[in-house]
Write an enzyme that holds these catalytic residues in place. Sequence first.
Site, PDB file in Angstrom:
ATOM      1  N   GLY B  22       0.271  -1.185   0.173  1.00 14.29           N
ATOM      2  CA  GLY B  22       0.149  -0.220  -0.040  1.00 14.29           C
ATOM      3  C   GLY B  22       0.235   1.498  -0.025  1.00 14.29           C
ATOM      4  O   GLY B  22       0.073   1.937  -0.242  1.00 14.29           O
ATOM      5  N   ASP B  24       3.457   4.205  -1.840  1.00 21.45           N
ATOM      6  CA  ASP B  24       2.944   5.267  -2.818  1.00 21.45           C
ATOM      7  C   ASP B  24       3.160   6.440  -2.553  1.00 21.45           C
ATOM      8  O   ASP B  24       4.223   6.599  -2.052  1.00 21.45           O
ATOM      9  CB  ASP B  24       0.764   4.773  -3.618  1.00 21.45           C
ATOM     10  CG  ASP B  24       0.508   6.084  -2.485  1.00 21.45           C
ATOM     11  OD1 ASP B  24       0.494   6.865  -1.903  1.00 21.45           O
ATOM     12  OD2 ASP B  24      -0.767   5.432  -2.283  1.00 21.45           O
ATOM     13  N   TYR B  31      -3.377   0.373   6.733  1.00 23.05           N
ATOM     14  CA  TYR B  31      -5.152  -0.311   6.142  1.00 23.05           C
ATOM     15  C   TYR B  31      -5.431  -0.410   7.641  1.00 23.05           C
ATOM     16  O   TYR B  31      -5.549  -1.452   8.935  1.00 23.05           O
ATOM     17  CB  TYR B  31      -4.894  -1.134   5.558  1.00 23.05           C
ATOM     18  CG  TYR B  31      -4.332  -1.149   4.154  1.00 23.05           C
ATOM     19  CD1 TYR B  31      -4.181  -0.082   3.991  1.00 23.05           C
ATOM     20  CD2 TYR B  31      -4.281  -1.574   3.254  1.00 23.05           C
ATOM     21  CE1 TYR B  31      -3.274   1.005   2.604  1.00 23.05           C
ATOM     22  CE2 TYR B  31      -3.955  -1.778   1.695  1.00 23.05           C
ATOM     23  CZ  TYR B  31      -3.568  -0.206   1.570  1.00 23.05           C
ATOM     24  OH  TYR B  31      -3.234   0.025   0.011  1.00 23.05           O
ATOM     25  N   LYS B 217       2.751   1.761  -9.461  1.00 23.82           N
ATOM     26  CA  LYS B 217       2.753   3.427  -8.879  1.00 23.82           C
ATOM     27  C   LYS B 217       3.357   4.315  -9.318  1.00 23.82           C
ATOM     28  O   LYS B 217       4.668   4.118  -9.509  1.00 23.82           O
ATOM     29  CB  LYS B 217       2.659   3.258  -7.318  1.00 23.82           C
ATOM     30  CG  LYS B 217       1.857   2.624  -6.493  1.00 23.82           C
ATOM     31  CD  LYS B 217       0.675   3.026  -6.509  1.00 23.82           C
ATOM     32  CE  LYS B 217      -0.422   2.700  -5.840  1.00 23.82           C
ATOM     33  NZ  LYS B 217      -2.087   3.291  -5.140  1.00 23.82           N
ATOM     34  N   ASP B 245      -0.704   5.059 -11.584  1.00 19.48           N
ATOM     35  CA  ASP B 245      -1.190   5.614 -10.390  1.00 19.48           C
ATOM     36  C   ASP B 245       0.062   7.184  -9.738  1.00 19.48           C
ATOM     37  O   ASP B 245       0.938   5.998  -8.636  1.00 19.48           O
ATOM     38  CB  ASP B 245      -1.840   4.299  -9.525  1.00 19.48           C
ATOM     39  CG  ASP B 245      -2.410   5.657  -8.593  1.00 19.48           C
ATOM     40  OD1 ASP B 245      -2.611   6.699  -7.953  1.00 19.48           O
ATOM     41  OD2 ASP B 245      -3.180   4.695  -7.524  1.00 19.48           O
ATOM     42  N   GLU B 271      -3.237   7.849 -13.479  1.00 16.20           N
ATOM     43  CA  GLU B 271      -4.236   8.140 -12.596  1.00 16.20           C
ATOM     44  C   GLU B 271      -3.693   9.734 -11.557  1.00 16.20           C
ATOM     45  O   GLU B 271      -2.758   9.278 -10.771  1.00 16.20           O
ATOM     46  CB  GLU B 271      -5.452   7.052 -11.639  1.00 16.20           C
ATOM     47  CG  GLU B 271      -5.812   6.697 -10.563  1.00 16.20           C
ATOM     48  CD  GLU B 271      -5.758   4.899  -9.953  1.00 16.20           C
ATOM     49  OE1 GLU B 271      -5.768   4.353 -10.242  1.00 16.20           O
ATOM     50  OE2 GLU B 271      -6.160   5.228  -8.571  1.00 16.20           O
ATOM     51  N   GLU B 298     -11.144   8.379  -6.297  1.00 16.70           N
ATOM     52  CA  GLU B 298     -11.251   8.099  -5.314  1.00 16.70           C
ATOM     53  C   GLU B 298     -11.261   8.712  -4.058  1.00 16.70           C
ATOM     54  O   GLU B 298     -11.676   7.777  -2.642  1.00 16.70           O
ATOM     55  CB  GLU B 298      -9.969   6.262  -4.593  1.00 16.70           C
ATOM     56  CG  GLU B 298      -8.525   7.589  -4.501  1.00 16.70           C
ATOM     57  CD  GLU B 298      -7.423   5.873  -4.527  1.00 16.70           C
ATOM     58  OE1 GLU B 298      -6.577   5.947  -5.405  1.00 16.70           O
ATOM     59  OE2 GLU B 298      -6.235   6.511  -2.940  1.00 16.70           O
ATOM     60  N   ASP B 321     -16.050   5.284  -5.589  1.00 20.03           N
ATOM     61  CA  ASP B 321     -15.009   5.125  -3.660  1.00 20.03           C
ATOM     62  C   ASP B 321     -16.693   4.597  -3.438  1.00 20.03           C
ATOM     63  O   ASP B 321     -16.922   5.554  -3.369  1.00 20.03           O
ATOM     64  CB  ASP B 321     -14.324   5.614  -3.096  1.00 20.03           C
ATOM     65  CG  ASP B 321     -13.390   5.240  -2.179  1.00 20.03           C
ATOM     66  OD1 ASP B 321     -12.089   4.752  -1.853  1.00 20.03           O
ATOM     67  OD2 ASP B 321     -14.007   5.097  -1.155  1.00 20.03           O
ATOM     68  N   HIS B 348     -12.738   2.521  -6.787  1.00 22.79           N
ATOM     69  CA  HIS B 348     -11.496   2.052  -6.680  1.00 22.79           C
ATOM     70  C   HIS B 348     -11.502   0.460  -5.910  1.00 22.79           C
ATOM     71  O   HIS B 348     -13.210   1.296  -4.824  1.00 22.79           O
ATOM     72  CB  HIS B 348     -11.396   3.941  -6.306  1.00 22.79           C
ATOM     73  CG  HIS B 348     -10.276   3.583  -5.512  1.00 22.79           C
ATOM     74  ND1 HIS B 348     -10.137   3.725  -3.690  1.00 22.79           N
ATOM     75  CD2 HIS B 348      -8.995   3.225  -5.008  1.00 22.79           C
ATOM     76  CE1 HIS B 348      -9.741   3.139  -2.937  1.00 22.79           C
ATOM     77  NE2 HIS B 348      -8.500   2.407  -3.871  1.00 22.79           N
ATOM     78  N   GLY B 350      -9.287  -2.319  -3.023  1.00 21.92           N
ATOM     79  CA  GLY B 350      -7.681  -2.297  -1.811  1.00 21.92           C
ATOM     80  C   GLY B 350      -8.051  -1.887  -0.786  1.00 21.92           C
ATOM     81  O   GLY B 350      -9.406  -1.887  -0.632  1.00 21.92           O
TER      82      GLY B 350
END
Lengths: 434, 434
Positions: B22, B24, B31, B217, B245, B271, B298, B321, B348, B350
Amino acid sequence: MTRITGVRVHDVRFPTAAAGDGSDAVNRGDYSATYVELATDGPLTGAGFTFTNGRGNELTCAAVRALAHHVEGRPLADLWADPVGFARSLSADVQLRWLGPEKGVIHLATGAVVNAVWDLHAKEAGKPLWQLLADLPTGKLVGCVDFRHITDALTPADAAAILDRGRDGLDARRAELERDGLPSYTTSVGWLGYPDDKVRELARSAYADGWRAMKMKVGGEPADDLRRARIIRAEIGPDALLMMDANQVWEVDEAIARTAALAEADPYWIEEPTHPDDVLGHARIQRAVAPIRVVTGEVAANRVIVKQLLQAGAVRVVQIDACRVGGIPEVLAELLLAAKYGVPVCPHAGGVGLCELVQHLFAFDYLRVGTSLDGRMVEYVDHLHEHFTDPVRTRGGRYVLPREPGYSATMRPASVAEFRFPDGPVWARSGKPG
Amino acid sequence: MTRITGVRVHDVRFPTAAAGDGSDAVNRGDYSATYVELATDGPLTGAGFTFTNGRGNELTCAAVRALAHHVEGRPLADLWADPVGFARSLSADVQLRWLGPEKGVIHLATGAVVNAVWDLHAKEAGKPLWQLLADLPTGKLVGCVDFRHITDALTPADAAAILDRGRDGLDARRAELERDGLPSYTTSVGWLGYPDDKVRELARSAYADGWRAMKMKVGGEPADDLRRARIIRAEIGPDALLMMDANQVWEVDEAIARTAALAEADPYWIEEPTHPDDVLGHARIQRAVAPIRVVTGEVAANRVIVKQLLQAGAVRVVQIDACRVGGIPEVLAELLLAAKYGVPVCPHAGGVGLCELVQHLFAFDYLRVGTSLDGRMVEYVDHLHEHFTDPVRTRGGRYVLPREPGYSATMRPASVAEFRFPDGPVWARSGKPG
């Protein structure tokens, strides 16, 4: 070398909902402050806050606690050396940023903390904040501006040119503000919760006190809006300015029609005609209702929204807010954006302590950025000033230029104790919030 | 008649930051889910959540508590009879609204609560949410859409026309989804925290598993971005789709230049090239980088931002989202806006549980709104599905259509207990969050 040793936050709420003060088309709340005190290892305490509307003030208080580690233990000189890096350590926190980004609860809290640091900067310099800023060399001032995501509209070179031009005539403008004060308008006359007789009496009395610009709330029933507009216009005559504020209640097409229906009362501006995120909607409304000015900004989430309002020609006046965005570095960006696009700034005030803050921003804007009073006024609302140690003062419809060192953000300890939620005596007596 | 008797909220965090999952250009977090359970006086429990990135999850949890009074004690049938009125009782709360409006912490929490109510609606109907929605008559569906502040772009009549057309061929599309699953792409190959060898191996293995679209990413050093893009393109050949992204990291002009510098790897889309609030900026980037598609959504704060992205031609794909906005009534508005403007929706996903939710939205969009699979894919990230009682399943690079009643939002009680912050065993062992 002064170091920040701790962050204290107080949930302070004033029971205004019951009185109808501050009532408009979408808000009816207990004016509240997320009040931040920065303790230092020296004699100074920094004060900052963000304004909220009652319930939910616990969320911005909790957000201040979540951000506190970015400021605790920091030497004040480091924050002064890199004010934008410091502000962005809060607004670009790799975990908290998701909760915005740069909007809502997390950004309101960022503003409270960053403003408290700037209160310290000004107190350490022994100057009111407006003067600290106005006295800075252009290079240092440019280094205080958050340019992130706005360089397509305003570059550091643009900002430097504006601020350099702002040195011409600076002393004369300062003398003028010291002599005459800051032009302002009053919003205390026409809240939606007030009956017609109260509106009439308040308009009459404001006019007698020297106010030549005043604002009413609209967005209720069309007939009610028009009747109240006629009452105020009859009291203040054809030359005084009457602003109207819809507080976001209308659809885009509805805003155009409703503004047209109020045109007979000669509104100077229509404020927040629709959703605050709707840049394109405001642009369409502005094209349709001109020459009536469309204005917005009190809940513009950040400088990226303000940038677009200007790029799109969506507003003819920008209402910056001192607490909605991420503190002084972002406010400076907004003032400079407005100057770049030639749009006057009339800061949003009212609530709790917003008048105390924006007088500094208005004065600095006039001294170094906008450099004109044409179409520029500070909002004034006659509420809750008694809770501040350095409250605003007005004379004949103008603010008196503040003199004390700092950002005028310090609340009286007795007020914090009395109105702290839920344990302060006011709330312990009255029970649940409105 | 089922009545909601209580709102429980759990602060659930997974320690993903240490692994680089996750990661970026702007986020590096644990998370997390603000997980909401709605107790009822019957056999059903409603589940909903919003996704956050670690620290600050306590703020969205507190916001759920601040909103709970709008749902506690309400008969489910009343909420079904007026789903927009119910959703707006949260998003237009006269005190809490100031903290957004309709953005950030307060709106994330609104989404969690409203989605939990829709989980109950679907469970009570004994259908997966996509089917509950797809089976509804047009009139009822239109009554589930939040049109506030978007009627300049989408009227109830527009929506009814789209949804009526969506009845043609419905059975065939449903049979197709049941047989073939939902087209999707994977984002598990190229997080910024992964070394080159891991990226190469993941791209190779994803291709072998049937994925023909995958996302990397970008937004780090230009040379690193290009090198990683070449590695992935070499593994997946010229025909598979490679999305990129940037997670909002670039200025507008920088985004145009950086996208051009990556064009040799033939990106299908770029993105989040810049700040998510910058509608006009995205429009300028889209004009400059076409035929590469600009996509975002998102963290689009609400339907008003999505409306403008479409009005301005700023995106060629919309990424809705499920949790960022105010739940199903606002998601429906966004799906219908995209259909009105002829722009495909690629939701979106994840994070925690977003795949579980958006599969329902994608299926409904195909069945009744967009009615085409051309350019439509669901994002897929292979993380944390094991914590849900009805996890997504994929087969050959496609999602399998979910079958269980509800919104697939229910977490396993053992997972909630294990990862609850700060008292769950995972956090008690590992100490402070990243």
